[in-house]
Scaffold this active site. Structure first.
Site, short mmCIF file in Angstrom:
data_model
loop_
_atom_site.label_atom_id
_atom_site.label_comp_id
_atom_site.label_asym_id
_atom_site.label_seq_id
_atom_site.Cartn_x
_atom_site.Cartn_y
_atom_site.Cartn_z
N GLU A 83 -57.23 3.67 54.41
CA GLU A 83 -56.76 2.87 53.42
C GLU A 83 -55.15 2.86 53.38
O GLU A 83 -54.59 1.90 53.10
CB GLU A 83 -57.07 3.34 52.13
CG GLU A 83 -58.74 3.14 51.81
CD GLU A 83 -59.64 4.27 52.23
OE1 GLU A 83 -59.01 5.17 53.10
OE2 GLU A 83 -60.79 4.42 51.90
N GLN B 227 -66.24 10.46 43.18
CA GLN B 227 -65.19 9.64 43.76
C GLN B 227 -64.61 8.99 42.56
O GLN B 227 -64.00 7.79 42.60
CB GLN B 227 -65.81 8.38 44.72
CG GLN B 227 -66.21 9.28 46.04
CD GLN B 227 -66.28 8.25 47.15
OE1 GLN B 227 -66.69 6.95 46.98
NE2 GLN B 227 -66.32 8.54 48.47
#
Lengths: 582, 157
Positions: free
Chosen positions: A50, A113
């Site tokens: 990312e 998450q």
């Protein structure tokens, strides 16, 4: 009005913003959007980390001048983006970042998450949003793009809980953006601009200090006009490189910690400093009290918070650099036609002659060595082969400074580097992003061996899309800038900067199905470099350079910018000239 | 030097965090802070008191103004603004002192808002000087607890 799902609204809003490509990485909380993108026209480039997605969006934005878009899932996906967002924030790059979030009903429950992403990114975004109703989605996306690209550009993050993506609502596209707390000032105050023009007319030793604002405002043409009308030498910051051609007679190259001797000296002796789209960063100014100490100061910046932040200025002008310069140039032309150019030219002559002499006497210099490849030479050769027409991206460290010093810049938006944050690993993903923005220019990532190892997994993206970027690793088997500081300031104790155990980068390239070469001897360099840069396919070139070469000149942190540590050749030149003066 | 800032901000989640984040990131302590809704429910009124010199204050105001959520920000002094703070004071009440205590409370236009066998809670509003004086006067009775609301300020005119 039409009922639409959140994911449809997302795609429709991005289409209306003209988004062509998203750099991202999927995960659970963003899957509804990925499922919608599967059929959409907007291209998605799957980055392998990312952080690289954010850097690629940054590279895309800087090369194109448009808003870059990055996307990731919740939690670790979002936290991995943070370095890239912070870098874009420091360098004022227009970006919109979308993150998935756990369903709104689970927010705050330490769900799988889950991370407080708006909390984490609050200090490193221009603005951010957590969308809690699908009804707010279209307006939020519209505002995010508007905020990212207007005023002082910057990254804006939109956090999208999974249920918001999945719910339906009536879709109405907000044509107008209404933000009562956000009113960027674009046009500078006319009276202040007039005063600036008179100050320029009166000055004997003016210098322009041009930064990233020149590039961001597409103001390079106006800058050139100002320099030429006023016969004013131009020093650029690291972020401003490309804003003024290196080979222009009025160019002073880069100033600051690793700036040219003549740029730093000219700044220190000028009687008028014209600061354009800059923020008086510590790496530029050195000791503040001795930065342009005898000069009156004009400061043009779009962000009022930058005015008088580090240095008090005499003529502040809040506005977009290009717009302000266009009015200033008209004003200057008026003054020239009233007063004639003769007196003006005479006034500047001595100063310009002095600068021309400094440029001749104290250029950037290094000792050529026929036994080992000097990194500066590699950059000179890249400049020669590309003729300044390539887009260069870099990582962070010595190679970045050598590229800034020795490349011959011709055009704005061809130099893409992590300036403010100094994020290692920026070069390769930024090059990928830049290529998607500008297919008409060759893209070269100049990397350090330390930095390259931070994001080299992105070679998979290069391989997947056969992106013809060229990666040139200036490999000294060290964290070179760390080693240089340790040599100079820490008695040569090379703590944790030794990279002797490194992979074979040519083989790494090969492992990804790419061409890779290693260059060890000076006589191989030119041939392999030409072959690499002219290739139509991606190539990774591992150039093994002199291990303990230093970047000079160097201003020690906190010292005045005239207190430069010089390289061996420069020291000789300065000593010679002092002798000849004596 | 203590300075008072008046802000009008979007009444939205995150706005307060964004504002206070600017202070904490620069190591600036907030002396007092009040936030509440205004006549316009989409706007909050914020009064912040900080101890800063002019240069630091100017920089901070520009940074606050840069925030998208901040609609207006002004620095005011006592001549330009009406400033009030509410104070609740729990004081020991000994037999025989009751009358004197109530008389002194009256001088400050303080009200008794709670009566317990051995203590009173007094409520008083005013500016900084008045509240300081109020506390000083009641020290002799034995103050058990003091709580202050933080200042609210409104520009005059």
């Amino acid at each position: 009005m039409k009922r639409m799902k959140g994911t449809e609204i997302f795609v429709e809003c991005l289409r209306r913003e003209g988004v062509e490509v998203i750099f991202g990485h999927p995960g659970g909380a963003i899957l509804p959007i990925y499922d919608r993108l599967y059929d959409a026209e907007i291209r998605h480039i799957l980055m392998r980390h990312e952080q690289a997605a954010a850097h690629a969006a940054d590279g895309y934005a800087r090369a194109s001048g448009r808003v870059g878009v990055a996307m990731a899932t919740s939690g670790p996906g979002a936290t991995n983006l943070v370095t890239g967002i912070a870098s874009a924030f420091m360098d004022s790059v227009p970006m919109v970042v979308f993150t998935g979030q756990v369903p709104s009903t689970l927010i705050g429950t330490d769900a799988f998450q889950e991370a407080d992403v708006v909390g984490i990114t609050r200090p490193c975004t221009k603005h951010n949003y957590l969308v809690l109703r699908t009804e707010d989605l279209a307006r939020t996306i519209r505002e995010a793009f508007y905020l990212a690209r207007t005023g002082r550009p910057g990254p804006v993050l939109v956090d999208l809980p999974k249920d918001i993506q999945l719910s339906e609502c009536e879709f109405e596209y907000p044509e107008q953006v209404h933000l009562r707390g956000y009113r960027p000032v674009l046009d500078g105050d006319r009276e202040a601009i007039r005063r600036a023009a008179v100050a320029i007319l009166e000055a004997e030793r003016p210098v322009i200090y041009a930064g990233g604002g020149v590039i961001a405002s597409d103001g390079a043409e106006e800058l050139r006009r100002l320099a030429e009308i006023g016969r004013i030498p131009v020093a650029t910051t690291l972020m401003g490189l490309g804003g003024f051609p290196t080979e222009h007679p009025l160019s002073l190259g880069m100033l600051g910690m690793h700036g040219s001797w003549y740029a730093n000296t000219a700044i220190s002796r000028c009687d008028l400093l014209i600061a354009l789209g800059v923020r008086f960063d510590d790496r530029v100014t050195g000791k503040l009290s001795e930065f342009a100490p005898t000069a009156r100061k004009i400061h043009v910046d779009i962000d009022p918070a930058e005015i008088n932040k580090n240095v008090r200025v005499d003529i502040p002008i809040v506005g977009d650099v290009r717009r302000v310069l266009s009015v200033l140039n008209a004003e200057m032309e008026g003054l020239v036609s009233t007063h004639g150019t003769a007196a003006w030219v005479r006034k500047r002559q001595q100063w310009l002659a002095q600068i021309a002499e400094w440029k001749r006497t104290y250029p950037f210099r290094y000792e050529y060595d026929e036994r080992v490849i000097k990194p500066q030479w590699v950059i000179e050769e890249i400049a020669r082969i590309t003729q300044g027409e390539a887009i260069l991206t870099t990582d962070v460290g010595q190679h970045q400074m050598w590229a800034a010093q020795y490349y011959r810049f011709k055009h704005p938006r061809t130099w893409i580097t992590s300036g403010g944050l100094g994020a290692m690993g920026f070069g390769l993903p930024a090059a990928i992003g830049a290529w998607f923005a500008r297919r008409d220019r060759p893209v070269i990532a100049i990397c350090g061996d330390g930095s390259f190892q931070m994001t080299m997994q992105e070679l998979a993206v290069v391989a997947e899309h056969r992106i013809p970027v060229k990666v040139v690793i200036l490999n000294n088997f060290f964290l070179g800038m760390v080693r240089q500081w340790q040599q100079i300031f820490y008695n040569g104790r090379y703590a944790a900067s030794d990279l002797r155990v490194s992979p074979d980068y040519a083989k790494i390239a090969e492992a990804y199905g790419l061409r890779g070469h290693t260059v060890r001897r000076p006589e191989e360099l030119v041939g392999l470099l030409e072959q690499t840069l002219l290739a139509s396919e991606p190539v990774i070139l591992d150039v093994q350079v002199a291990a303990e070469e230093n970047v000079y000149p160097m201003v020690p942190p906190g010292a005045a910018i005239t207190e430069m540590i010089l390289g061996p050749l420069e020291t000789t030149a300065v000593a010679d000239s002092k002798e000849s003066i004596a | 030097m203590l300075r008072t800032l008046i802000l009008r901000v979007e009444n939205r989640p995150g706005a307060l965090a964004r504002i206070t984040g600017l202070f904490s990131a620069r190591g600036i302590n907030i002396e007092s802070l009040t936030v509440a809704r205004t006549e316009d429910p989409t706007l909050s009124h914020m009064t912040i008191v900080v101890d800063l010199d002019d240069v630091a204050l100017e920089k901070l105001v520009k940074l606050l103004d840069r925030l998208v959520d901040v609609v207006t920000v002004t620095v005011v002094d006592t001549r330009e603004a009406v400033e009030r703070e509410l104070l609740l004071l729990k004081v020991r009440q000994e037999p025989g002192q009751k009358l004197e205590l109530l008389k002194e409370a009256e001088l400050f236009r303080a009200r008794v808002v709670d009566v317990a066998p051995h203590s009173y809670v007094l409520e008083v509003t005013g500016d900084e000087d008045k509240l300081e004086a109020f506390i000083r006067v009641f020290e002799k009775y034995g103050i058990l607890e003091v709580v202050r609301s933080g200042k609210v300020a409104l520009a005059r005119g």
